[in-house]
Design an enzyme around this catalytic site. Structure first.
Site, PDB file in Angstrom:
ATOM      1  N   LYS A   1      15.338  21.184 -11.962  1.00 62.51           N
ATOM      2  CA  LYS A   1      14.674  19.911 -12.275  1.00 62.51           C
ATOM      3  C   LYS A   1      15.544  18.913 -13.038  1.00 62.51           C
ATOM      4  CE  LYS A   1      10.819  19.051 -11.609  1.00 62.51           C
ATOM      5  NZ  LYS A   1       9.606  19.562 -12.261  1.00 62.51           N
TER       6      LYS A   1
ATOM      7  N   SER B   1      14.047  21.108 -17.000  1.00 60.90           N
ATOM      8  CA  SER B   1      12.810  21.845 -17.233  1.00 60.90           C
ATOM      9  C   SER B   1      13.166  23.161 -17.914  1.00 60.90           C
ATOM     10  CB  SER B   1      12.128  22.102 -15.892  1.00 60.90           C
ATOM     11  OG  SER B   1      11.316  23.249 -15.977  1.00 60.90           O
TER      12      SER B   1
ATOM     13  N   HIS C   1       0.836  -1.218   0.000  1.00 60.49           N
ATOM     14  CA  HIS C   1       0.000   0.000   0.000  1.00 60.49           C
ATOM     15  C   HIS C   1       0.870   1.266   0.000  1.00 60.49           C
ATOM     16  CE1 HIS C   1      -3.313  -2.746   1.125  1.00 60.49           C
ATOM     17  NE2 HIS C   1      -2.393  -3.279   1.928  1.00 60.49           N
TER      18      HIS C   1
ATOM     19  N   GLU D   1       8.888   7.908 -17.491  1.00 55.11           N
ATOM     20  CA  GLU D   1       7.502   8.351 -17.703  1.00 55.11           C
ATOM     21  C   GLU D   1       6.995   7.933 -19.080  1.00 55.11           C
ATOM     22  OE1 GLU D   1       7.372  12.359 -14.950  1.00 55.11           O
ATOM     23  OE2 GLU D   1       8.325  12.455 -16.900  1.00 55.11           O
TER      24      GLU D   1
END
Ligand code: ARG
Length: 459
Positions: A282, A276, A155, A289
């Site tokens: 970043k 970024s 979880h 992804e």
């Protein structure tokens, strides 16, 4: 002029030509198409349906078409509709009327089915090599960084302490099953449909076994209608790809999480991250992804392959032309994703100290207290309750397990002895789990040996 001009008055409408052409997708099959035609010619000559001379002219001509397509000298226009007609019409331009003999005892229906199977056979080998590489990279990583302590999650909450190796091995097993599934699908791909004709077979004395043999198939499709109408092998490959992408997507999601500041367990190499355009700090895990995102596309490919065949009467229907785009996309996307996942795992760095302090007094050791009591003969349910009340006792004091003393423990249960606190060591906790398949290092080593042995057998 289309190859069926005898029956038709006018040519197709230009809108129809554009709508129905498949060259944009199936030109990719030109090598397989020509290889199939060469085998067909060879067999036709062997059984006497064409002369040796005719076969030689056709095969030489096919070689020229192959060369022209490889070099981009011949660029077929949409009026040629598909790769099969493009190759045949260029062949006829080169060799003259004898080109018309190539299609003896053959139809585009068995031809396209053959081309796709040949394409798949080689791509599945390539995909399997990528999968094998990924397993090896994961195992190398187990050996180099596997003894990194981390929380095992359920979880997404801290569950029990484990070695990173244990987590990586779970993925190695999944990927090794992807290889098994792929090999299974490969058996169904490895059957030659050539010579089925449109769907009823042919009156000519062809030798289907011979073409199958020339093309390197292990066996042939026994029923001509099945040979041209079946697409279950594509669906099977699509599902193997979809399942494999699920595994990759879970790995990708964890790379995204683990490389985020909150986790900080791994640092993905610069080569697989991007910056970024607005936030200079970043380092985004774009490759991971994209694997996660492309998984959705591969699921879509499988859905397309399943639903386009559902409800189709036997045998060939033009709907089936739509099978190639999702098939190619599924196989190529999966291959590229397996490859980049391997590269990410090969190049990333693991922060081996990340959890050492954090887990020392973490409540994820609560199971240890329960297991200690079980060792003293306390029923597990009772032990679980006692351990839970100790977590509560600490929480009420805004503390973790570091505040526990032998007195506090024995206040909660008389079976706690002075040695109980020693059980609150995450490394010892991981090492105690030496049951088969557990996280203990002996089990890690056993699984690495097993997976490496399977790898050399699967080759
Ligand atoms: N381009 C077609 C396909 O990919 C080839 C088979 C065409 N057969 C036919 N009867 N129209 O399915």
């Amino acid at each position: 002029m289309p190859l069926w001009d005898g029956r038709f008055e006018g040519g197709p409408d230009s809108e129809m030509q554009l709508y129905s052409e498949s060259l944009g997708v199936d030109l990719r099959l030109f090598e397989e198409d020509i290889t199939g035609s060469v085998a067909h010619c060879t067999m036709l000559a062997e059984v006497g349906l064409i002369t040796e001379d005719e076969a030689r002219i056709l095969i030489e001509g096919l070689g020229k078409v192959r060369q022209e397509l490889r070099e981009g000298v011949f660029v077929p226009g949409v009026e040629l509709e598909d790769v099969h007609m493009a190759v045949e019409s260029r062949l006829t331009e080169i060799v003259g009327d004898v080109g018309g003999k190539l299609h003896t005892a053959r139809s585009r229906n068995d031809q396209v089915a053959t081309d796709v199977r040949l394409w798949l056979a080689s791509r599945l080998t390539g995909l399997d090599e990528q999968l094998a590489r990924l397993v090896r990279i994961l195992l190398d990583r187990v050996e180099s960084d596997g003894r990194t302590l981390m929380p095992g999650f359920t979880h997404l909450q801290h569950g029990q302490p484990i070695w990173l190796a244990h987590h990586l091995l779970a993925y190695a097993w999944m990927v090794s099953r992807d290889r098994e599934r792929l090999a299974g699908a490969g058996l169904r791909v490895d059957r030659c449909p050539l010579g089925a004709g449109a769907m009823a077979g042919t009156p000519h004395p062809i030798d289907r076994g011979r073409t199958a043999e020339l093309l390197g198939f292990s066996t042939l499709m026994e029923n001509a209608m099945d040979a041209v109408a079946a697409r279950d092998h594509l669906q099977e490959v699509g599902s193997v790809c979809a399942i494999c992408m699920t595994h990759l997507s879970r790995m990708a999601e964890e790379l995204v999480l683990w490389s985020s500041p909150g986790f900080g367990l791994v640092r993905i190499d610069d080569a697989y991250t991007t910056g970024s355009s607005i936030m200079p700090q970043k380092r985004n895990p774009d490759a991971a992804e994209l694997v996660r995102g492309k998984t959705g596309r591969v699921y879509g490919d499988l859905m397309a392959l399943l639903s386009m065949v559902k409800g189709l009467p036997l045998a060939y229907n033009r709907d089936l032309q739509e099978d190639k785009e999702p098939l190619f996309d599924a196989v190529l996307t999966t291959g590229a994703s397996v490859s980049i996942m391997g590269s990410m795992w090969k190049t990333l760095t693991v922060n081996r100290e990340r959890y050492v302090e954090e887990l020392a007094h973490d409540f994820l050791l609560a199971t240890e207290l329960a297991d200690y009591l079980v060792g003293k003969g306390v029923p597990f349910r009772e032990a679980h309750h006692v351990s839970g009340s100790l977590v509560k006792w600490c929480e009420e004091r805004g503390a973790d397990f570091s505040v526990l003393t032998p007195e506090v423990l024995s206040d909660h249960h008389r079976a706690f002895g002075p040695d109980a606190l020693k059980w609150l060591d995450p490394v010892a906790a991981a090492e105690r789990r030496s049951s088969r398949g557990g996280t203990a290092w002996v089990e890690v080593l056993r699984q690495v040996t097993l997976l490496r042995a399977m790898d050399s057998q699967q080759k």
